[in-house]
Structures are given as C-alpha cells and as structure tokens.
Design a protein around this motif. Structure first.
Motif, PDB file in Angstrom:
ATOM      1  N   LYS A 257       0.814  -1.210   0.000  1.00 50.13           N
ATOM      2  CA  LYS A 257       0.000   0.000   0.000  1.00 50.13           C
ATOM      3  C   LYS A 257       0.853   1.269   0.000  1.00 50.13           C
ATOM      4  CE  LYS A 257      -0.458  -0.263   5.037  1.00 50.13           C
ATOM      5  NZ  LYS A 257       0.347  -1.517   5.154  1.00 50.13           N
ATOM      6  N   ILE A 258       0.191   2.365  -0.369  1.00 52.45           N
ATOM      7  CA  ILE A 258       0.753   3.712  -0.270  1.00 52.45           C
ATOM      8  C   ILE A 258      -0.234   4.537   0.551  1.00 52.45           C
ATOM      9  CG2 ILE A 258       1.504   5.768  -1.522  1.00 52.45           C
ATOM     10  CD1 ILE A 258       1.864   3.927  -3.995  1.00 52.45           C
ATOM     11  N   ILE A 259       0.255   5.225   1.569  1.00 51.51           N
ATOM     12  CA  ILE A 259      -0.609   6.106   2.368  1.00 51.51           C
ATOM     13  C   ILE A 259      -0.119   7.530   2.180  1.00 51.51           C
ATOM     14  CG2 ILE A 259      -1.475   6.660   4.669  1.00 51.51           C
ATOM     15  CD1 ILE A 259      -1.122   3.792   5.470  1.00 51.51           C
ATOM     16  N   SER A 260      -1.016   8.418   1.784  1.00 55.57           N
ATOM     17  CA  SER A 260      -0.647   9.803   1.475  1.00 55.57           C
ATOM     18  C   SER A 260      -1.488  10.785   2.283  1.00 55.57           C
ATOM     19  CB  SER A 260      -0.840  10.083  -0.026  1.00 55.57           C
ATOM     20  OG  SER A 260      -2.191   9.856  -0.404  1.00 55.57           O
ATOM     21  N   GLY A 261      -0.878  11.913   2.620  1.00 59.61           N
ATOM     22  CA  GLY A 261      -1.569  13.011   3.287  1.00 59.61           C
ATOM     23  C   GLY A 261      -1.751  14.144   2.300  1.00 59.61           C
ATOM     24  N   LEU A 262      -2.967  14.641   2.166  1.00 64.13           N
ATOM     25  CA  LEU A 262      -3.300  15.592   1.103  1.00 64.13           C
ATOM     26  C   LEU A 262      -3.657  16.978   1.629  1.00 64.13           C
ATOM     27  CD1 LEU A 262      -3.773  12.645  -0.123  1.00 64.13           C
ATOM     28  CD2 LEU A 262      -5.190  13.809  -1.817  1.00 64.13           C
ATOM     29  N   ARG A 263      -3.594  17.902   0.698  1.00 63.97           N
ATOM     30  CA  ARG A 263      -3.933  19.285   1.013  1.00 63.97           C
ATOM     31  C   ARG A 263      -5.425  19.440   1.318  1.00 63.97           C
ATOM     32  NH1 ARG A 263      -2.731  24.436  -3.024  1.00 63.97           N
ATOM     33  NH2 ARG A 263      -3.449  26.072  -1.611  1.00 63.97           N
ATOM     34  N   ASP A 264      -6.240  18.499   0.826  1.00 67.29           N
ATOM     35  CA  ASP A 264      -7.692  18.604   1.031  1.00 67.29           C
ATOM     36  C   ASP A 264      -8.136  18.044   2.378  1.00 67.29           C
ATOM     37  OD1 ASP A 264      -7.512  15.882   0.756  1.00 67.29           O
ATOM     38  OD2 ASP A 264      -8.702  15.737  -1.066  1.00 67.29           O
ATOM     39  N   ASN A 265      -7.206  17.902   3.331  1.00 67.28           N
ATOM     40  CA  ASN A 265      -7.472  17.481   4.720  1.00 67.28           C
ATOM     41  C   ASN A 265      -7.657  15.971   4.888  1.00 67.28           C
ATOM     42  OD1 ASN A 265      -7.644  20.270   4.833  1.00 67.28           O
ATOM     43  ND2 ASN A 265      -9.845  20.316   5.352  1.00 67.28           N
ATOM     44  N   SER A 266      -7.472  15.186   3.842  1.00 66.44           N
ATOM     45  CA  SER A 266      -7.751  13.755   3.920  1.00 66.44           C
ATOM     46  C   SER A 266      -6.465  12.931   3.886  1.00 66.44           C
ATOM     47  CB  SER A 266      -8.666  13.324   2.766  1.00 66.44           C
ATOM     48  OG  SER A 266      -7.958  13.396   1.530  1.00 66.44           O
ATOM     49  N   ILE A 267      -6.622  11.677   4.328  1.00 65.40           N
ATOM     50  CA  ILE A 267      -5.560  10.672   4.183  1.00 65.40           C
ATOM     51  C   ILE A 267      -6.107   9.605   3.256  1.00 65.40           C
ATOM     52  CG2 ILE A 267      -4.133   8.946   5.354  1.00 65.40           C
ATOM     53  CD1 ILE A 267      -5.623  11.436   7.599  1.00 65.40           C
ATOM     54  N   HIS A 284      -9.405  15.512  10.002  1.00 61.89           N
ATOM     55  CA  HIS A 284      -8.649  16.759  10.150  1.00 61.89           C
ATOM     56  C   HIS A 284      -9.424  17.902   9.503  1.00 61.89           C
ATOM     57  CE1 HIS A 284      -4.900  15.550  12.026  1.00 61.89           C
ATOM     58  NE2 HIS A 284      -4.740  14.549  11.163  1.00 61.89           N
ATOM     59  N   THR A 285      -9.229  19.073  10.055  1.00 62.80           N
ATOM     60  CA  THR A 285      -9.871  20.271   9.497  1.00 62.80           C
ATOM     61  C   THR A 285      -8.853  21.157   8.781  1.00 62.80           C
ATOM     62  OG1 THR A 285      -9.587  21.410  11.614  1.00 62.80           O
ATOM     63  CG2 THR A 285     -11.681  20.268  11.250  1.00 62.80           C
ATOM     64  N   GLY A 286      -7.653  20.625   8.579  1.00 61.61           N
ATOM     65  CA  GLY A 286      -6.614  21.336   7.829  1.00 61.61           C
ATOM     66  C   GLY A 286      -5.810  20.337   7.013  1.00 61.61           C
ATOM     67  N   SER A 287      -4.932  20.854   6.195  1.00 61.32           N
ATOM     68  CA  SER A 287      -4.113  19.984   5.346  1.00 61.32           C
ATOM     69  C   SER A 287      -3.310  19.000   6.194  1.00 61.32           C
ATOM     70  CB  SER A 287      -3.151  20.833   4.514  1.00 61.32           C
ATOM     71  OG  SER A 287      -3.863  21.738   3.690  1.00 61.32           O
ATOM     72  N   VAL A 288      -3.157  17.785   5.672  1.00 67.13           N
ATOM     73  CA  VAL A 288      -2.358  16.762   6.361  1.00 67.13           C
ATOM     74  C   VAL A 288      -0.909  16.930   5.903  1.00 67.13           C
ATOM     75  CG1 VAL A 288      -2.024  14.308   6.795  1.00 67.13           C
ATOM     76  CG2 VAL A 288      -4.344  15.221   6.429  1.00 67.13           C
ATOM     77  N   SER A 302      -1.345  17.885  11.260  1.00 64.58           N
ATOM     78  CA  SER A 302      -2.098  18.729  10.331  1.00 64.58           C
ATOM     79  C   SER A 302      -1.882  20.214  10.608  1.00 64.58           C
ATOM     80  CB  SER A 302      -3.589  18.386  10.437  1.00 64.58           C
ATOM     81  OG  SER A 302      -4.396  19.313   9.777  1.00 64.58           O
ATOM     82  N   SER A 303      -2.276  21.009   9.622  1.00 68.70           N
ATOM     83  CA  SER A 303      -2.245  22.463   9.806  1.00 68.70           C
ATOM     84  C   SER A 303      -3.351  22.913  10.751  1.00 68.70           C
ATOM     85  CB  SER A 303      -2.388  23.164   8.443  1.00 68.70           C
ATOM     86  OG  SER A 303      -3.600  22.784   7.814  1.00 68.70           O
ATOM     87  N   ASP A 304      -4.219  21.968  11.166  1.00 65.87           N
ATOM     88  CA  ASP A 304      -5.232  22.318  12.186  1.00 65.87           C
ATOM     89  C   ASP A 304      -4.660  22.234  13.598  1.00 65.87           C
ATOM     90  OD1 ASP A 304      -5.068  19.623  12.824  1.00 65.87           O
ATOM     91  OD2 ASP A 304      -7.051  19.095  12.061  1.00 65.87           O
ATOM     92  N   SER A 305      -3.314  22.014  13.725  1.00 66.94           N
ATOM     93  CA  SER A 305      -2.572  22.014  14.993  1.00 66.94           C
ATOM     94  C   SER A 305      -2.721  20.712  15.785  1.00 66.94           C
ATOM     95  CB  SER A 305      -2.976  23.199  15.901  1.00 66.94           C
ATOM     96  OG  SER A 305      -2.851  24.411  15.193  1.00 66.94           O
ATOM     97  N   THR A 306      -3.422  19.736  15.274  1.00 66.32           N
ATOM     98  CA  THR A 306      -3.633  18.499  16.023  1.00 66.32           C
ATOM     99  C   THR A 306      -2.821  17.333  15.446  1.00 66.32           C
ATOM    100  OG1 THR A 306      -5.508  17.694  14.699  1.00 66.32           O
ATOM    101  CG2 THR A 306      -6.001  19.218  16.505  1.00 66.32           C
ATOM    102  N   VAL A 307      -2.648  16.322  16.308  1.00 64.98           N
ATOM    103  CA  VAL A 307      -2.058  15.043  15.899  1.00 64.98           C
ATOM    104  C   VAL A 307      -3.137  13.986  16.106  1.00 64.98           C
ATOM    105  CG1 VAL A 307      -0.292  13.307  16.393  1.00 64.98           C
ATOM    106  CG2 VAL A 307       0.276  15.749  16.545  1.00 64.98           C
ATOM    107  N   ARG A 308      -3.395  13.192  15.058  1.00 59.82           N
ATOM    108  CA  ARG A 308      -4.421  12.160  15.166  1.00 59.82           C
ATOM    109  C   ARG A 308      -3.798  10.776  14.977  1.00 59.82           C
ATOM    110  NH1 ARG A 308     -10.141  13.655  14.479  1.00 59.82           N
ATOM    111  NH2 ARG A 308     -10.270  15.946  14.531  1.00 59.82           N
TER     112      ARG A 308
END
Length: 497
Positions: A257-267, A284-288, A302-308
C-alpha cells in the motif's frame, strides 16, 4: 683451549651423566651417536666436518675421529638411545631434545618443523562435538562469511553436519538483515523474514533452504545495484486531485500500500499494485502535512494544529492530541516514543504506552522560527528549523546538546542515523554533519531550488527539490574529503509535470 667439538661433547656428557647406573660400554656408544652432526663443510674446519665423529671413552678423553658408522650400527645405537630416552622423565626428555635441536643446522630444523606441523594440528570443529560442545563449534563457524562457509562445508562430513544442524546459513542471513537496510528491505518485500529470528521448530525450513536462499538474495541485490547505476526505473502516476484542491504533502509506502496526506485534509490509502484508492480517512480540518504508520496505527499531523492516531486496518480514529498552537509540520515515532514539531517553534516529546494512552513528556524550546523536521534514535533528538540551524537534544533527558550552524537559509528536510545527519535547505544545498562534534563534513551543490526531501542509506543519498529534479549522490565519496565535487552526483532524474 677446548675445541668446539669438545664443548658439544661436554654438553651431552652432562645429559647422560645423570644415569649413574649406566654400563660403561653403553655410555660410550650413546655419546658417540649423539655427537654426530651435519655441518656445512664450506663454513667449518675439518675438525667439524660432517664426515667426522668424535668418540668419547668413559673417562671423557677424546679418543679420535672416524667416519659415520654403517647403517647396521646406527640402528643398534638408535635403539639403545630410545631405550634410555624412554626411562627419563618428561622434563628430562624435553631438556635433552632442546640440546639436540640446538646442535642441528637450519635444514634439519626445517625438516623437523615439517614433521611436527601435522602432529600439532587439531581439528577442533570435529573434536568439540565429540565432547558435547557442539554449540561452541557452531559459534566459531557462525563468524564466517558466505564464501568461507561454503569452503567449510567441503572440509569433511562432520564440518558439514555442524553447519547444517547449527543452521549457520540462517544465522548468516539474520546477521545481514540486522546490519544492512537493503537486506532488511528485501526480507520484508519477499516475505522470507517470517523464517528468521525464530527458535528452531519443526515448521522452520532446513538449513538447505537458507543455503539456496542466500545466492538468490545476492542476485536481487546485484540487480538493484545495477538499476541504481544505470538509472533503470518504471514511472507510474497516481492522480490525487480532489474537487477543491490538489497537492500531496506527505506519504509512506510498503509492498502492499501507499498512504498519502493531502492538502484537502484527507488521508488516502492506495493499492500499490493497481494504484486504486482503497480508503479515505477524514477528520482533520486542515491539510495533512506529515504522517507515519506501522503495522498497527497511522499517526498524522495537520495544519489544524492536532495530531491524530488512526487504526491502520479499520481507519477508525483512536486518539487526538491537542498541544501545539500552530500547524504540526513533522513527526516521528518509534519504540514507545513520539516527537512532533510545529510552526509554533516548539518540539513535543510524547510517551506512547498504547494508541489510546499517549502522554506529553517534555516540550523542547530553542528555535527562533518554525521547526520543520525532526528525527531521533536512542541517543539524540535532532530538529531543523527555518532559523537556519539544526539543534541536537538528548533523547533520555531532553536536555539541549549542541547547535549545527552552516546553512544560509531555512532548513526544510533532514535525516539522522548513527553519527551522520544529512540536511536540505532553501539555500539549494545539502549538508553532511557529524553529530558528535558538530562539524560540517561536506556541502553538496547541484539543485537549483529549495531541497524539499532527502533520504540516505549506506551507499547513496537521494534528494528531491522544487526544481523538479531528483538527484542520486555517492555517500561514501561525499564523506571522503579528497573526492572531487564533480564526482559526487551519480544521476539526475527530471520529473516532468
């Protein structure tokens, strides 16, 4: 003044004089035999000629000289000497032989040495198992490399048995997997790691399996090295554009698999073979901006300041960490420890008891701009910032250790392993550092814009930059101060949009 011959006679007379019960006639014959010697006639007088023999009577008076006795006499005299020799103690025997050897010439010494060598040799690999010490024989042979192990198998059946029953080919492969990242990667990719690092069981393959596996691994490694040298690669593209925005900020992959973090807030999780999107994680409510996963969890910043923290299989959110005041720019976790860094200029060190039990241990403060990247091992935490510096902290105490200065602009990426730190900067350069002394070992120049990502192994450094180029560098040459700068870049790959 006594002649040299008389001196030798007196030495041997003293040796034989210890047996006071010796018959006079036997003593005469023994001394006569022991005084014969072989000398170089060109370097000695007639008095010391090899054809001469000094004869000693019982009273020690020199009676004269004659030629070497016939073969028949020699055999009789030899038997007499052996009978006397056998009567002496071991200490006396050794002393006598030392005197005897001291009278011989170099050629005779060489002949005796050739005679003694095979007598002194011991096949300890065969002897140890006979005494119930198989494990010692196995441990000795386990230090051999592949070529030596092949040779050892051909010595004899007993050596071959020790190697087979000791599973020494398996141990050799395990040693390579532990010490070489390429071997480790191949073991994971081809899934023969499941046969390693386990105790002997009936389900484990025999030693012959590992013997045949080893050359296959070497062949794979040679193919990979040839691909690096020649630049052979397959380019495939995954379209990650969403309706609202485009951009991939981070990714990690394995054979499945490939796991990516996107600008649209999704993984997004992709199938590596088909390149199809298998799953989308939202929350997330901000870019990953950063992520890392293992066999249990995915951790994202994320740019939403959180770690999930997410379950890697189900995609369920297991934990949300709220600490940083601004965007979480990078993170790393390993062995129950996680380090995160932020645009708020701080570094957070976390204890991870479980995915749901994560507590803040310490906050590290010292950078004067956003902390863009972190890396760590059991000894050091390393951070790089837009303030142009790299800072080193103690992993165990979280205390500050030193600052690495040299980049002219902010630092965007970094990797740390053993003593080496490799960093990339918006000054378009790559720098190699010795973490223990803080010295800059080499500056690599070639990129035309900001160096955004970097990785290295034992042989190469691979860097990617905003100029659309991926460069492959020779690490060993880069660490050699005598290597010309023109020889350091092995290959440049141009990524077209």
């Amino acid at each position: 003044m006594r002649t040299a011959t008389q001196g030798w006679v007196s030495i041997f007379a003293s040796c034989f004089g210890r047996n006071n019960n010796m018959e006079p006639e036997m003593e005469d014959k023994t001394l006569e035999l022991m005084n014969m010697t072989v000398m170089d006639p060109q370097n000695h007088s007639d008095e010391l000629s090899p054809k001469k023999t000094t004869m000693i009577k019982g009273n020690g008076v020199v009676a004269g000289s004659r030629k070497r006795p016939s073969q028949g006499n020699f055999e009789k005299e030899k038997d007499v000497c052996i009978q006397l020799f056998d009567q002496w103690s071991e200490g006396d025997q050794v002393e006598f032989v030392e005197h005897l050897i001291s009278r011989m010439c170099h050629y005779q010494h060489g002949h005796i040495n050739s005679y003694l060598k095979p007598m002194l040799q011991r096949d300890f690999i065969t002897a140890l198992p006979a005494r119930g010490l198989d494990h010692i024989a196995e441990n000795i042979l386990s230090f051999l490399d592949a070529r030596s192990l092949c040779s050892a198998e051909l010595v004899c059946k007993e050596w071959q048995r020790v190697i087979s029953e000791g599973m020494l080919w398996k141990k050799l492969i395990e040693r390579m997997v532990r010490t070489d990242p390429l071997w480790k990667g191949l073991s994971e990719r081809h899934q023969w790691e499941k046969y390693l690092f386990k105790n002997r069981t009936t389900e484990a393959p025999p030693n012959s399996y590992y013997h045949s596996l080893y050359p296959k691994i070497i062949q794979d490694i040679e193919t990979i090295e040839a691909n690096w040298r020649c630049g052979r690669h397959n380019l495939q593209r995954i379209q990650c554009r969403s309706e609202n925005s485009k951009g991939v900020y981070c990714l990690q992959y394995d054979d499945e698999k490939i796991i990516s973090g996107l600008r649209d807030n999704s993984i997004k999780i992709w199938d590596k073979q088909s390149l199809e999107c298998l799953k989308i994680l939202t929350g997330h409510t901000g870019s990953v901006l950063c992520l890392q996963y293992d066999e249990r969890v995915i951790v994202t910043g994320s740019s939403d300041s959180t770690v999930r923290v997410w379950d890697v299989n189900s995609g369920e959110v297991l934990n949300t960490l709220i600490h940083h005041n601004e965007a979480v720019l990078h993170l790393r976790f390993c062995n129950g420890l996680m380090v995160t860094c932020s645009k708020d200029r701080s570094i957070a060190v976390w204890d991870m008891a479980s995915p749901t039990d994560i507590s803040l241990r310490r906050v590290l403060v010292g950078h004067r701009a956003a902390v863009n990247v972190v890396d760590f091992d059991d000894k050091y935490i390393v951070s790089a910032s837009g303030d142009r510096t790299i800072k080193v902290w103690s992993t165990s105490t979280c205390e500050f250790v030193r600052t690495l200065n040299g980049h002219k602009r902010g630092i965007a990426c970094l990797q740390y392993r053993d003593r080496l730190v490799v960093s990339g900067s918006s000054d378009n350069t790559i720098r190699l550092w010795d973490i223990e002394c803080g010295a800059c070992l080499r500056v690599l120049e070639g990129h035309e814009e900001l160096v955004r990502c970097i990785r290295f192994d034992n042989k190469r450094i691979v860097s990617g930059a905003y100029d659309g180029k991926i460069k492959v560098w020779d690490l060993q040459a880069a660490l050699d101060p005598r290597a010309p700068a023109s020889t350091l870049c092995l290959r440049t790959l141009v990524v077209s949009v």
